[in-house]
Design an enzyme around this catalytic site. Structure first.
Site, PDB file in Angstrom:
ATOM      1  NE  ARG A  18      -2.151  -1.354   3.465  1.00  0.00           N
ATOM      2  CZ  ARG A  18      -2.491  -1.045   4.701  1.00  0.00           C
ATOM      3  NH1 ARG A  18      -3.635  -0.428   4.943  1.00  0.00           N
ATOM      4  NH2 ARG A  18      -1.714  -1.352   5.720  1.00  0.00           N
ATOM      5  CG  ASN A  36      -3.830  -4.494   3.638  1.00  0.00           C
ATOM      6  OD1 ASN A  36      -3.303  -4.406   2.535  1.00  0.00           O
ATOM      7  ND2 ASN A  36      -3.132  -4.473   4.756  1.00  0.00           N
TER       8      ASN A  36
END
EC number: 3.6.1.7
Length: 91
Positions: A18, A36
């Site tokens: 990320r 996520n």
């Protein structure tokens, strides 16, 4: 403006995926988010911006950062909403 929605599958959680995504999106002038998913093996990415930048971004998602092991990227193009002012990591 265009919108890319992607589900990145593989070893993509716990490997700075990320953060990598945010860094690359910011560099390319894209807005949106990376998050996520609960299954532990997928990251949802939504990005809005110039189509050429989004295509370059998609190629980066397919490779990921060094510790990631991307197995598959499901993609879809959507109508841009312009609801994002930057690129964020969602929790």
């Amino acid at each position: 403006m265009h919108c890319l929605r992607a589900i990145v599958k593989g070893k993509v959680q716990g490997v700075y995926f990320r953060d990598f995504t945010r860094t690359q999106a910011t560099r390319l002038g894209l807005c949106g988010y990376a998050k996520n998913l609960a299954n532990g093996a997928e990251v949802e990415v939504v990005a809005e911006g110039d189509k050429d930048a989004l295509l370059e971004f998609l190629n980066l998602l397919r490779s990921g950062p060094p510790r990631a092991e991307v197995k598959d990227v499901e993609t879809g193009w959507e109508t841009a909403t312009a609801n994002y002012s930057d690129f964020r990591i969602k929790h």
